[in-house]
Design a protein around this motif. Structure first.
Motif, PDB file in Angstrom:
ATOM      1  N   GLU A  58      88.121   4.714  23.273  1.00  0.00           N
ATOM      2  CA  GLU A  58      87.491   5.112  22.011  1.00  0.00           C
ATOM      3  C   GLU A  58      88.308   6.217  21.352  1.00  0.00           C
ATOM      4  OE1 GLU A  58      82.900   5.339  22.155  1.00  0.00           O
ATOM      5  OE2 GLU A  58      83.624   6.064  24.088  1.00  0.00           O
ATOM      6  N   TYR A  59      88.326   6.202  20.041  1.00  0.00           N
ATOM      7  CA  TYR A  59      88.987   7.291  19.320  1.00  0.00           C
ATOM      8  C   TYR A  59      88.413   7.399  17.915  1.00  0.00           C
ATOM      9  CZ  TYR A  59      91.637   3.751  16.799  1.00  0.00           C
ATOM     10  OH  TYR A  59      91.986   2.690  16.011  1.00  0.00           O
ATOM     11  N   PHE A  60      88.550   8.567  17.332  1.00  0.00           N
ATOM     12  CA  PHE A  60      88.185   8.838  15.944  1.00  0.00           C
ATOM     13  C   PHE A  60      89.220   9.788  15.373  1.00  0.00           C
ATOM     14  CE2 PHE A  60      84.093   7.170  16.973  1.00  0.00           C
ATOM     15  CZ  PHE A  60      83.531   6.801  15.768  1.00  0.00           C
ATOM     16  N   VAL A  61      89.436   9.685  14.083  1.00  0.00           N
ATOM     17  CA  VAL A  61      90.232  10.688  13.383  1.00  0.00           C
ATOM     18  C   VAL A  61      89.274  11.434  12.466  1.00  0.00           C
ATOM     19  CG1 VAL A  61      92.417   9.447  13.530  1.00  0.00           C
ATOM     20  CG2 VAL A  61      90.940   9.056  11.575  1.00  0.00           C
ATOM     21  N   LEU A  62      89.456  12.729  12.366  1.00  0.00           N
ATOM     22  CA  LEU A  62      88.593  13.558  11.547  1.00  0.00           C
ATOM     23  C   LEU A  62      89.423  14.353  10.554  1.00  0.00           C
ATOM     24  CD1 LEU A  62      87.283  13.570  14.653  1.00  0.00           C
ATOM     25  CD2 LEU A  62      85.585  14.910  13.475  1.00  0.00           C
ATOM     26  N   GLU A  63      88.982  14.341   9.323  1.00  0.00           N
ATOM     27  CA  GLU A  63      89.573  15.163   8.273  1.00  0.00           C
ATOM     28  C   GLU A  63      88.525  16.190   7.881  1.00  0.00           C
ATOM     29  OE1 GLU A  63      91.968  16.965   5.810  1.00  0.00           O
ATOM     30  OE2 GLU A  63      92.699  15.167   6.833  1.00  0.00           O
ATOM     31  N   CYS A  64      88.886  17.454   7.904  1.00  0.00           N
ATOM     32  CA  CYS A  64      87.950  18.540   7.594  1.00  0.00           C
ATOM     33  C   CYS A  64      88.197  19.070   6.184  1.00  0.00           C
ATOM     34  CB  CYS A  64      88.113  19.679   8.597  1.00  0.00           C
ATOM     35  SG  CYS A  64      87.798  19.185  10.296  1.00  0.00           S
ATOM     36  N   LYS A  65      87.105  19.298   5.471  1.00  0.00           N
ATOM     37  CA  LYS A  65      87.176  19.830   4.112  1.00  0.00           C
ATOM     38  C   LYS A  65      86.051  20.840   3.908  1.00  0.00           C
ATOM     39  CE  LYS A  65      90.461  17.294   2.378  1.00  0.00           C
ATOM     40  NZ  LYS A  65      91.705  17.966   2.125  1.00  0.00           N
ATOM     41  N   VAL A  66      86.250  21.733   2.954  1.00  0.00           N
ATOM     42  CA  VAL A  66      85.213  22.669   2.537  1.00  0.00           C
ATOM     43  C   VAL A  66      84.977  22.443   1.050  1.00  0.00           C
ATOM     44  CG1 VAL A  66      84.629  25.101   2.180  1.00  0.00           C
ATOM     45  CG2 VAL A  66      85.778  24.388   4.285  1.00  0.00           C
ATOM     46  N   CYS A  67      83.710  22.253   0.682  1.00  0.00           N
ATOM     47  CA  CYS A  67      83.353  22.113  -0.722  1.00  0.00           C
ATOM     48  C   CYS A  67      82.811  23.455  -1.193  1.00  0.00           C
ATOM     49  CB  CYS A  67      82.290  21.025  -0.910  1.00  0.00           C
ATOM     50  SG  CYS A  67      81.763  20.867  -2.625  1.00  0.00           S
ATOM     51  N   ARG A  68      83.495  24.065  -2.141  1.00  0.00           N
ATOM     52  CA  ARG A  68      83.095  25.382  -2.637  1.00  0.00           C
ATOM     53  C   ARG A  68      82.244  25.288  -3.913  1.00  0.00           C
ATOM     54  NH1 ARG A  68      85.007  28.421   1.001  1.00  0.00           N
ATOM     55  NH2 ARG A  68      87.106  28.261   1.817  1.00  0.00           N
ATOM     56  N   ARG A  69      81.995  24.091  -4.368  1.00  0.00           N
ATOM     57  CA  ARG A  69      81.178  23.923  -5.571  1.00  0.00           C
ATOM     58  C   ARG A  69      79.700  24.133  -5.242  1.00  0.00           C
ATOM     59  NH1 ARG A  69      83.737  19.506  -9.500  1.00  0.00           N
ATOM     60  NH2 ARG A  69      85.892  20.112  -9.225  1.00  0.00           N
ATOM     61  N   LYS A  70      78.950  24.421  -6.275  1.00  0.00           N
ATOM     62  CA  LYS A  70      77.511  24.649  -6.100  1.00  0.00           C
ATOM     63  C   LYS A  70      76.814  23.383  -5.610  1.00  0.00           C
ATOM     64  CE  LYS A  70      74.159  27.506  -8.283  1.00  0.00           C
ATOM     65  NZ  LYS A  70      73.869  28.338  -9.434  1.00  0.00           N
ATOM     66  N   LYS A  71      77.193  22.235  -6.200  1.00  0.00           N
ATOM     67  CA  LYS A  71      76.636  20.950  -5.796  1.00  0.00           C
ATOM     68  C   LYS A  71      77.763  20.081  -5.246  1.00  0.00           C
ATOM     69  CE  LYS A  71      73.471  18.909  -8.147  1.00  0.00           C
ATOM     70  NZ  LYS A  71      72.788  18.173  -9.227  1.00  0.00           N
ATOM     71  N   PHE A  72      77.444  19.294  -4.238  1.00  0.00           N
ATOM     72  CA  PHE A  72      78.413  18.368  -3.660  1.00  0.00           C
ATOM     73  C   PHE A  72      77.858  16.960  -3.807  1.00  0.00           C
ATOM     74  CE2 PHE A  72      79.925  16.189   0.363  1.00  0.00           C
ATOM     75  CZ  PHE A  72      81.157  15.869  -0.149  1.00  0.00           C
ATOM     76  N   SER A  73      78.534  16.154  -4.640  1.00  0.00           N
ATOM     77  CA  SER A  73      78.035  14.804  -4.863  1.00  0.00           C
ATOM     78  C   SER A  73      79.137  13.740  -4.894  1.00  0.00           C
ATOM     79  CB  SER A  73      77.237  14.739  -6.168  1.00  0.00           C
ATOM     80  OG  SER A  73      78.061  15.088  -7.258  1.00  0.00           O
ATOM     81  N   ASN A  74      80.409  14.166  -4.960  1.00  0.00           N
ATOM     82  CA  ASN A  74      81.483  13.198  -5.088  1.00  0.00           C
ATOM     83  C   ASN A  74      82.681  13.644  -4.255  1.00  0.00           C
ATOM     84  OD1 ASN A  74      83.755  11.691  -6.020  1.00  0.00           O
ATOM     85  ND2 ASN A  74      82.687  11.266  -7.937  1.00  0.00           N
ATOM     86  N   ILE A  75      83.026  12.848  -3.242  1.00  0.00           N
ATOM     87  CA  ILE A  75      84.129  13.260  -2.369  1.00  0.00           C
ATOM     88  C   ILE A  75      85.476  13.216  -3.082  1.00  0.00           C
ATOM     89  CG2 ILE A  75      82.961  12.655  -0.228  1.00  0.00           C
ATOM     90  CD1 ILE A  75      84.717  10.166  -0.101  1.00  0.00           C
ATOM     91  N   LEU A  76      85.577  12.442  -4.139  1.00  0.00           N
ATOM     92  CA  LEU A  76      86.853  12.349  -4.849  1.00  0.00           C
ATOM     93  C   LEU A  76      87.112  13.567  -5.716  1.00  0.00           C
ATOM     94  CD1 LEU A  76      86.748   8.610  -5.964  1.00  0.00           C
ATOM     95  CD2 LEU A  76      87.892   9.595  -3.971  1.00  0.00           C
ATOM     96  N   THR A  77      86.076  14.099  -6.353  1.00  0.00           N
ATOM     97  CA  THR A  77      86.280  15.182  -7.311  1.00  0.00           C
ATOM     98  C   THR A  77      85.808  16.549  -6.826  1.00  0.00           C
ATOM     99  OG1 THR A  77      84.161  14.683  -8.381  1.00  0.00           O
ATOM    100  CG2 THR A  77      86.131  13.611  -9.279  1.00  0.00           C
ATOM    101  N   ASP A  78      84.930  16.592  -5.846  1.00  0.00           N
ATOM    102  CA  ASP A  78      84.370  17.873  -5.396  1.00  0.00           C
ATOM    103  C   ASP A  78      85.153  18.513  -4.251  1.00  0.00           C
ATOM    104  OD1 ASP A  78      82.435  17.506  -7.288  1.00  0.00           O
ATOM    105  OD2 ASP A  78      80.868  16.928  -5.884  1.00  0.00           O
ATOM    106  N   LEU A  79      86.148  17.823  -3.748  1.00  0.00           N
ATOM    107  CA  LEU A  79      86.966  18.343  -2.640  1.00  0.00           C
ATOM    108  C   LEU A  79      88.414  18.472  -3.090  1.00  0.00           C
ATOM    109  CD1 LEU A  79      85.569  16.105   0.235  1.00  0.00           C
ATOM    110  CD2 LEU A  79      84.906  18.449  -0.313  1.00  0.00           C
ATOM    111  N   HIS A  80      89.131  19.389  -2.464  1.00  0.00           N
ATOM    112  CA  HIS A  80      90.560  19.545  -2.753  1.00  0.00           C
ATOM    113  C   HIS A  80      91.346  18.697  -1.748  1.00  0.00           C
ATOM    114  CE1 HIS A  80      94.316  21.316  -3.981  1.00  0.00           C
ATOM    115  NE2 HIS A  80      94.587  21.531  -2.707  1.00  0.00           N
TER     116      HIS A  80
END
Length: 130
Positions: A58-80
């Motif tokens: 078994e394996y998984f890859v993980l990508e970590c992100k921090v959303c600094r916006r007040k609301k988080f609703s879109n992974i394309l635009t709300d993350l760097h």
């Protein structure tokens, strides 16, 4: 690729924690569940995920992100996203690579995967035991 699903849990760290604060947290959680975590620090191959975790076949890859916006609703635009990261994410979904996007938003840790993954049973147990 299909729609995405998310599983949100409480985050006990500081509200201003950076992405790097997630690595030891996820690494320790992985070890408690008998996964072998490998932190990838790669400046030359854009798009490489932050963590790989293995346990037997078994394996998984993980990508970590921090959303600094007040609301988080879109992974394309709300993350760097760094160059290549979003492309790797899309290719992973297209080719059924076990990929998990881990987003810290305020005091929540959000694990995002493709909908074909049953959130309660197919997420790595480090997520289920969080």
């Amino acid at each position: 690729f299909g729609p995405l699903v998310a599983l949100a849990t409480d985050y006990q760290g500081a509200i201003d924690d950076k992405e790097s604060a997630l690595y030891p947290l996820l690494t320790n959680a992985a070890k408690k569940s008998y996964w072998v975590p490998v932190r990838v620090e790669n400046k030359f191959s854009a798009g490489t995920p932050d963590l790989f975790i293995f346990r037997g076949a078994e394996y998984f890859v993980l990508e970590c992100k921090v959303c600094r916006r007040k609301k988080f609703s879109n992974i394309l635009t709300d993350l760097h996203w760094q160059p290549g990261q979003l492309h790797f994410f899309q290719l992973s979904l297209q080719h059924a690579l076990p990929y998990c996007l881990v987003v810290r938003h305020q005091q929540k840790l959000i694990f995002v995967m493709e909908e074909r993954v049953n959130a309660l049973y197919d997420y790595p147990d480090i997520v289920r035991r969080w």
